[in-house]
Design a protein around this motif. Structure first.
Motif, short mmCIF file in Angstrom:
data_model
loop_
_atom_site.label_atom_id
_atom_site.label_comp_id
_atom_site.label_asym_id
_atom_site.label_seq_id
_atom_site.Cartn_x
_atom_site.Cartn_y
_atom_site.Cartn_z
N ARG A 48 0.82 -1.20 0.00
CA ARG A 48 0.00 0.00 0.00
C ARG A 48 0.86 1.26 0.00
O ARG A 48 0.60 2.21 -0.74
CB ARG A 48 -0.92 -0.02 1.22
CG ARG A 48 -1.97 1.10 1.22
CD ARG A 48 -2.85 1.02 2.45
NE ARG A 48 -3.53 -0.26 2.54
CZ ARG A 48 -3.31 -1.15 3.50
NH1 ARG A 48 -2.40 -0.89 4.44
NH2 ARG A 48 -3.97 -2.28 3.53
N GLU A 80 -12.27 -3.72 -2.20
CA GLU A 80 -11.72 -3.86 -3.54
C GLU A 80 -12.67 -3.20 -4.54
O GLU A 80 -13.88 -3.11 -4.30
CB GLU A 80 -11.53 -5.33 -3.90
CG GLU A 80 -12.81 -6.15 -3.84
CD GLU A 80 -12.58 -7.61 -4.19
OE1 GLU A 80 -13.57 -8.32 -4.44
OE2 GLU A 80 -11.41 -8.04 -4.21
N ARG A 127 -9.51 0.72 -1.00
CA ARG A 127 -8.47 -0.13 -0.42
C ARG A 127 -8.13 0.29 1.01
O ARG A 127 -7.77 -0.55 1.84
CB ARG A 127 -7.22 -0.08 -1.29
CG ARG A 127 -7.36 -0.89 -2.57
CD ARG A 127 -6.09 -0.82 -3.40
NE ARG A 127 -6.12 -1.75 -4.52
CZ ARG A 127 -5.17 -1.85 -5.44
NH1 ARG A 127 -4.11 -1.05 -5.38
NH2 ARG A 127 -5.27 -2.73 -6.43
#
Length: 447
Positions: A230, A428, A423
């Motif tokens: 991320r 998703e 996210r």
């Protein structure tokens, strides 16, 4: 030291490493159990066994003495029989007198033996239970001499005491070795995770991090990998954003510089109404771009998630678009409450609806629960996005030139911001073919 300082002392004396602390947690109860077991054994079992053995030996000696007193002519035969069947050896020392001295009873075995002889034999005696030759010697005072009785030490002691000690020590050592080996493997995975986190925090390349160890360690490693991915995506997106700022702002700035340069060369001509409108349009375009850049750079900020009615939030966003003339159908299967960053999710939904409304005449929004997650479907009847480019459109400043014309507005950050928000909530987002003929955006948020 007062009792209030004891916890501080224990903290200071306790080991600092995870391996040492884990072994201490295992070894401390083990030692406690061993001590309790040993105490119970020696206090109950061993004392009972030795008492019975010493009573049996004292009874046999008393029996031989009693038979010899009533049948002195059978003394030699009694001695031979006792040696053969009772493992007792007799030696009569005529004329000897035992010294008048107190017995030294230094062990439980000696105390039990002395008590048994006093109860059964009832004559003065001396005893030696710890001879180097492995024999037990008991001297008994008779009227005309001393009777010396010898036998094996195993007659009055049990080997189970030594066996228990060996078993306890052996089992403890084996358990400690296995625990050390097992805990070292577990701690190794924690150390590798800590080293990877430290290297990542210093900006070093750590490569593919192997997930291993116990379930909780694997969960921590998976969370670390997700965090690393991320952060990597965010860094890459911010880098692309900085590269795109100069590119996208260069065009309106060039036009403004050109118009101002012409005005300076020909001051009498003036910009005119059209020129001012062009400058205002360029300023508005730059303002819109800057707002989009700031929204993207801020991400979700420091907003905290709160329990939110997702259906109500979607209804509010759709209502705002309807008031501006957009045709949006809304179908809410039921109310779903989940922790959300309200402003971030509002921005995500607004970007998705703005993107759909910009390129389509009809938009449909549906909310339902599917497989333990809240599922939002946004369908439109626009030109859609080619399947090969659906992943690329999530990159900052990417536009699909052939189907979604950039002249209709936007700066290529709407879908990027939307995916960051989804996210960030552990969900998703996917782009699919819509039953309406255009694009379907599917958003799944865990409940």
């Amino acid at each position: 030291m007062t009792i209030f300082g004891t916890p501080r002392l224990l903290r200071r004396l306790s080991p600092k490493g995870l391996l040492a602390r884990s072994l201490l947690i295992i070894v401390a109860p083990l030692i406690l159990v061993q001590v309790i077991t040993a105490y119970v054994f020696y206090d109950r079992h061993w004392d009972t066994i030795t008492r019975r053995l010493t009573n049996a030996l004292a009874g046999e000696i008393a029996l031989v003495l009693d038979e010899a007193a009533h049948h002195p002519e059978e003394l030699q035969r009694l001695h031979a029989t006792a040696g053969l069947y009772l493992q007792l050896s007799f030696d009569y020392q005529e004329g000897r007198v035992l010294p008048n001295q107190p017995l030294r009873l230094t062990s439980a075995l000696a105390r039990n033996m002395a008590a048994a002889l006093e109860e059964r034999v009832r004559r003065p005696f001396l005893m030696d239970l710890e001879r180097p030759d492995g024999k037990v010697r008991i001297d008994i005072q008779l009227p005309r001499g001393v009777l010396v009785v010898t036998t094996e030490q195993k007659r009055i002691s049990s080997f189970t005491a030594d066996l228990l000690i060996y078993w306890m020590v052996g089992a403890s050592v084996l358990l400690f070795a296995l625990a050390t080996l097992f805990m070292r493997n577990q701690v190794r995975s924690v150390r590798r995770l800590a080293a990877a986190a430290d290297a990542f925090g210093k900006g070093r390349e750590i490569g593919q991090f192997k997930i291993e160890g116990a379930r909780e360690v694997r969960q921590a490693a998976q969370a670390f990998n997700l965090m690393r991915e991320r952060i990597g995506r965010q860094v890459a997106q911010r880098t692309e954003m900085l590269a795109g700022v100069s590119h996208d702002l260069r065009t309106p700035l060039t036009r403004m510089k050109l118009q101002l340069s012409l005005a300076r060369r020909h001051p009498d001509s003036g910009l005119g109404a059209d020129g001012l409108d062009d400058l205002l349009d360029d300023v508005a375009e730059m303002e819109r771009m800057v707002e989009a850049y700031l929204a993207f750079a801020r991400g979700e900020g420091t907003e905290a998630p709160v329990p939110t009615d997702l259906a109500g939030l979607i209804e509010e966003v759709v209502g705002r678009f309807r008031r501006h003339g957009a045709l949006v159908d809304l179908h809410l299967e039921r109310s779903l409450t989940l922790p959300l960053k309200v402003q971030a999710v509002d921005r995500c939904l607004s970007n998705l609806l703005a993107n759909a409304s910009r390129f389509a005449r009809h938009v449909s929004v549906r909310l339902g629960e599917r497989q333990g997650a809240a599922e939002i479907l946004i369908d439109d009847d626009g030109p859609g996005i080619p399947e090969a480019e659906r992943e690329e459109v999530f990159r900052p400043f990417h536009r699909v030139e052939r189907s979604r014309n950039p002249a209709t507005g936007g700066c290529g950050l709407g879908l990027t911001i939307a995916r960051d928000v989804v996210r960030g909530h552990g969900g998703e987002i996917a782009l699919l073919d819509s039953p309406l003929g255009g694009l379907r955006v599917r958003v799944r948020l865990p409940l």
